[in-house]
Design an enzyme around this catalytic site. Structure first.
Site, mmCIF file in Angstrom:
data_model
loop_
_atom_site.group_PDB
_atom_site.id
_atom_site.type_symbol
_atom_site.label_atom_id
_atom_site.label_comp_id
_atom_site.label_asym_id
_atom_site.label_seq_id
_atom_site.Cartn_x
_atom_site.Cartn_y
_atom_site.Cartn_z
ATOM 1 C CD GLU A 201 33.011 -5.333 15.349
ATOM 2 O OE1 GLU A 201 34.047 -5.640 14.723
ATOM 3 O OE2 GLU A 201 32.955 -4.356 16.113
ATOM 4 N NE ARG A 205 36.550 -7.141 14.773
ATOM 5 C CZ ARG A 205 37.001 -6.939 15.995
ATOM 6 N NH1 ARG A 205 38.011 -7.641 16.449
ATOM 7 N NH2 ARG A 205 36.429 -6.057 16.800
ATOM 8 C CG ASP A 350 33.517 5.163 13.961
ATOM 9 O OD1 ASP A 350 32.510 4.607 13.502
ATOM 10 O OD2 ASP A 350 34.282 4.598 14.772
ATOM 11 C CD GLU A 523 40.519 3.688 15.700
ATOM 12 O OE1 GLU A 523 39.682 2.822 15.383
ATOM 13 O OE2 GLU A 523 41.216 3.615 16.724
#
Length: 585
Positions: A201, A205, A350, A523
């Site tokens: 993360e 980010r 993913d 998404e």
């Protein structure tokens, strides 16, 4: 199957193969990368956040998929081309002090659509979101818009929302707001904190946000221009210097015996920390979705260590030799082996697949191994995970929780909706279909791949059309045949997504109450953007606009607080959560 990579780092060359082949060899690490640095190709990294629950010691870090499209963070990209973008809007009580949202009731006559005007509506929604955060939670990592408060994820804060939104501020030419954000970064952002943070993360980010800001401010200096970052100005390297400082701290996560990064890292001690759950294993998606950012930083700085640390992870993963390119969702940092047999392209699986093709594109095809890995994985998806709903024959990308030989579970996380857009991107290399055909790069396989992308996009859009709010839930289950149909049983023709409340196609969708929340995920809108740009089909643009209007209708709070996520998409008025995700901006 043998793979070779010809990417170079500071005068060296490397080749590596999957398990059972020639293995990983190093000789003259980096021979061609010096030349690649000189090319200054557009970086393909993106903040593709995803936010599944975790039981780690820092519960505020929630996993959210996805580092951003081909060029930059998705939200800003969608705005820049004048289409659509995630945005916010009215929820419980309409704000009578504003007439901004009266356009929601207007319907264009015929084909009279002004996309520039629609783009401005997206900008208005962003401004309301940003200004609410700036007023009530400035400098906070979290924004709780219902209660108009902020909260930190570390003692001194990480700049979570500010850094993540820098590129959108630039793309929307919001100069004064960007100046405020830049001043905060210059004077208040300090990563020298005795704090354990999530490796993934923080990379997508924070590191991704800083690199994106550096790229835009240097490549497009007329975009939200500020004198402070002009060439030769004292603050010219602010974003890259902050990025380098953060990356050097994150590198400690890679100091495992295998080279697979630990789930977390302490920013002060530089020590990696294994996951506090999942038997200590790292998420496969997290470990393999750091590469675009670290490789781009290697290009900026000329420091090969960033490149090598990131590339080593991919070699370790490949050496496991997993069947048909499909990976279990957990991997141990200490020895680089997988934990369990759960195969899915939703949470924790993913972005491994997303980053394969984007690493190939990032280096302008200099690393063909990533194209090979992508093709192998896509073939594996078609063989093992694609099935069809029982009545309407929608294409779904299912899961194998107990391995490829186990029973198929007809479930799709919203996170999976990145995949159809990624298929389209891979099929044309980012060009339009017309351009690919004109270049002679189109055949039966390319058409079949695009057809799969089209059908999966339709299924994802159905997740939105099937709810009272017009917004998708976190997870959707589907009714399928027993045994489930496969591609070999087709071809199938899917039903139309009609608007009738009692439409039969809706019977194939099942939304459980515990899965009905909406976390402002991007998404599907990313996929719609890709599909419109690549195919030219206006319906994808319109679907994106309808999605935007649903966010406006059901997620905007009264007054000037901005927007929030939803506890349930199944009822109107919806139950509201108290959080605005950073990737919403």
């Amino acid at each position: 199957m043998s793979f070779s990579a010809s990417m170079n780092v500071n005068g060296h060359h490397r080749n590596w193969s999957s398990s059972g082949q020639t293995g990983y060899t190093r000789s003259n690490i980096g021979a061609k990368l010096d030349g690649y640095f000189d090319k200054k190709e557009l970086p393909m990294y993106k903040d593709k956040p995803y936010n599944y629950a975790t039981s780690r010691r820092q519960p505020l870090y929630r996993k959210w998929r996805f580092t951003i499209g081909v060029l930059l963070l998705l939200t800003g990209l969608l705005y820049w081309v004048g289409i659509f973008s995630p945005t916010k809007a009215t929820a419980k009580v309409k704000d009578t002090s504003r007439s901004t949202w009266s356009w929601l009731n207007n319907k264009p006559s015929g084909t009279d659509v002004d996309w520039n005007e629609r783009r401005e509506k997206v900008k208005e929604a962003f401004i309301l979101s940003w200004d609410g955060y700036e007023k009530y939670a400035w400098g906070s990592d979290l924004y709780l818009p219902k209660t108009k408060k902020g909260a930190q994820m570390t003692n001194n804060g990480m700049g979570w929302i500010i850094v993540d939104a820098l590129d959108t501020l630039m793309l929307m030419n919001l100069t004064s707001r960007l100046s405020h954000a830049r001043d905060w970064i210059s004077t208040s952002l300090n990563y020298d904190q005795d704090q354990e943070v999530n490796t993934f993360e923080t990379t997508i980010r924070m590191l991704g946000g800083l690199l994106s800001a550096h790229y835009l401010s240097t490549t497009f200096p007329d975009m939200a221009p500020l004198a402070d970052d002009d060439q030769g100005a004292p603050g010219e390297d602010l974003y890259s210097e902050k990025a380098t400082d953060l990356a050097d701290r994150l590198l400690g996560a890679f100091d495992s015996d295998s080279g697979v990064p630990y789930a977390s890292v302490n920013l002060k001690t530089l020590k990696g920390v294994q996951s506090h759950a999942d038997g200590g294993a790292s998420s496969t998606a997290e470990a393999t979705s750091l590469q675009l950012e670290f490789k781009y930083l290697a290009i900026l700085t000329g420091e090969k260590d960033y490149w090598e640390k990131a590339e080593k992870v991919m070699k370790v993963v490949d050496d496991n030799g997993m069947e048909d390119g499909l990976l279990p969702i957990f991997i141990y940092a200490h020895d680089g082996t997988f934990r369990g047999t759960n195969i899915r392209l939703g949470s924790r699986g993913d972005s491994y697949y997303e980053y394969l093709i984007k690493q190939y594109l990032q280096t302008s095809g200099e690393e063909p191994i990533y194209l090979d890995l992508w093709k192998q994985a896509l073939a594996g998806v078609r063989k093992h995970l694609i099935t069809y709903t029982k009545k309407s024959r929608f294409t779904i990308l299912a899961e194998r929780p107990n391995g490829l030989k186990s029973k198929l579970q007809p479930k799709m996380d919203h996170l999976v909706c990145f995949f159809p857009g990624t298929i389209a991107l891979a099929t044309t290399g980012g060009k339009t279909v017309a351009e690919a055909k004109k270049a002679g790069k189109w055949g039966k396989q390319e058409q079949a791949d695009l057809d799969l992308a089209i059908e999966l996009t339709k299924t994802c859009w159905g997740m939105y059309k099937n709810t009272a709010t017009g917004l998708a839930p976190e997870i959707t289950f589907f009714e399928v045949d027993d045994p489930p149909k496969s591609e070999a049983d087709g071809p199938f023709t899917s039903a139309e997504l009609t608007d009738a409340a009692d439409a039969e196609w809706k019977d194939d969708y099942e939304i459980k109450s515990q899965d009905a929340h909406n976390l402002q995920r991007p998404e599907t809108v990313e996929t719609l953007f890709y599909m419109w740009r690549i195919t030219g089909d206006e319906k994808y643009r319109e679907w994106g606009w309808e999605m935007f209007k649903s966010f406006v209708n059901y997620t905007r709070l009264e007054g000037d607080a901005g927007f929030t996520s939803l506890a349930s998409v199944l009822e109107v008025p919806p139950k509201l959560r108290n959080n605005m995700e950073s990737f919403w901006l």
